[in-house]
Design a protein around this motif. Sequence first.
Motif, mmCIF file in Angstrom:
data_model
loop_
_atom_site.group_PDB
_atom_site.id
_atom_site.type_symbol
_atom_site.label_atom_id
_atom_site.label_comp_id
_atom_site.label_asym_id
_atom_site.label_seq_id
_atom_site.Cartn_x
_atom_site.Cartn_y
_atom_site.Cartn_z
ATOM 1 N N LEU A 245 11.567 -10.138 47.727
ATOM 2 C CA LEU A 245 11.364 -9.256 48.887
ATOM 3 C C LEU A 245 11.801 -7.849 48.799
ATOM 4 O O LEU A 245 12.896 -7.585 48.441
ATOM 5 N N ARG B 145 5.143 -15.173 52.562
ATOM 6 C CA ARG B 145 6.271 -14.396 52.411
ATOM 7 C C ARG B 145 6.797 -13.232 53.319
ATOM 8 O O ARG B 145 7.551 -13.198 53.826
ATOM 9 N N ARG C 93 16.382 -16.314 50.439
ATOM 10 C CA ARG C 93 14.964 -17.101 50.396
ATOM 11 C C ARG C 93 13.799 -16.520 49.506
ATOM 12 O O ARG C 93 13.296 -17.265 48.884
ATOM 13 N N ASP C 94 13.903 -14.980 49.476
ATOM 14 C CA ASP C 94 12.942 -14.599 48.556
ATOM 15 C C ASP C 94 13.355 -13.271 47.981
ATOM 16 O O ASP C 94 13.707 -12.154 48.293
ATOM 17 N N THR D 39 5.680 -7.667 49.904
ATOM 18 C CA THR D 39 5.864 -8.801 48.968
ATOM 19 C C THR D 39 4.608 -8.539 48.017
ATOM 20 O O THR D 39 3.628 -8.055 48.277
ATOM 21 N N ASP E 73 0.556 -17.150 49.400
ATOM 22 C CA ASP E 73 1.997 -17.241 49.227
ATOM 23 C C ASP E 73 2.624 -16.026 49.562
ATOM 24 O O ASP E 73 3.592 -15.898 50.315
#
Length: 382
Positions: free
Chosen positions: A337, A368, A333-334, A357, A364
């Motif tokens: 990260l 996250r 997803r990230d 993050t 945002d």
Amino acid sequence: MTFPVVGMVGGGQLARMTHEAGIPLGIRFRLLSDTPQDSAALVAGDVVVGDHRDLATLRAFARGCDVITFDHEHVPTEHLRALEAEGIPVRPGPDALVHAQDKGVMRARLGALGIPCPRHRIVRDPADVARFAAEVGGFPVVLKTTRGGYDGKGVWVVRSAAEAADVAAPFLAGVPVLAEEKVDFVRELAANVVRSPHGQAVAYPVVESRQVDGVCDTVIAPAPDLPAARATHAQELALRVAGELGVVGHLAVELFEAADGRILVNELAMRPHNSGHWTQDGAATSQFANHLRAVLDLPLGDPRPRAPWTVMANVLGGDFPDMYPAYLHCMARDPGLKIHMYGKDVKPGRKVGHVTTYGDDLPDVIERARHAADYLRGTIDE
């Protein structure tokens, strides 16, 4: 080899991350750990298992170390004085560290220096708590054991004399108790600074620290909407405390931003600190690397942030003991990260890691970090 040996007392996650920061520098790291299963003991190569409260154990551990530093404040002050008397460099030294070990000593010294703090005094029994409450405008007031408390432990907010009596165990045990006014604060801040023996010092951006049930939950760097003059004042306050107390290494000054705009000192920590974990990924030099540089009297590194915003969220244990399967979702997803796990067994409410993050858009970046921390804990599944 001429590379120094740093001995760190305490085997928790702070020692684990300090050890990691020393690897690129070639620093040789020796650890005094309570158990072989402690977070840092699982990864360090030179581990002594023993009781940090035992002077003979400390003496034996210190042999062969070029400097001794700490992952916690619980080593008896008289033991540190004994090590210093034997020529062993202890950083921070006992004259400084006692202000992080004993809240009563800390409040008295800061008061003598004119450092703004909540109104306070040592109280003897629940009736004395009621008298203190009357002096500061009434209940609620905050009670703290002067030694040994952390992450909300040894701290009580009492709203009446009856509630003060409910937490009378420290009084009965003869433990000094500090009473403080309950500050009407807007938010909690932290000013992290690092100071070396020759007096060089650096200051990281002031951060906002969000607490849940007395435990740090999320840290935002820099603190949003903090006026520049107020941020500078907080940094100058922390640098002054470090200099006046003779701190060597990392100092975290936990602060209240009061509703009237005042900045008040809440707590001190003379070691790497949860409010500085964001620096691992978000600053040019992490708090851990700078702590090592300071205790070795090396030039300090650049504390400036790498991105406009960095957010650190603690990962607490939940009902799912195996967090590794959650990596697939979080990392997919990230990709930006950063996950830092401490090697601890997962228990509900226990700090077992953190995530960071960073980026240009604060909402945002916060979303996250919180999503990843909550997904790893198992409180969300999407």
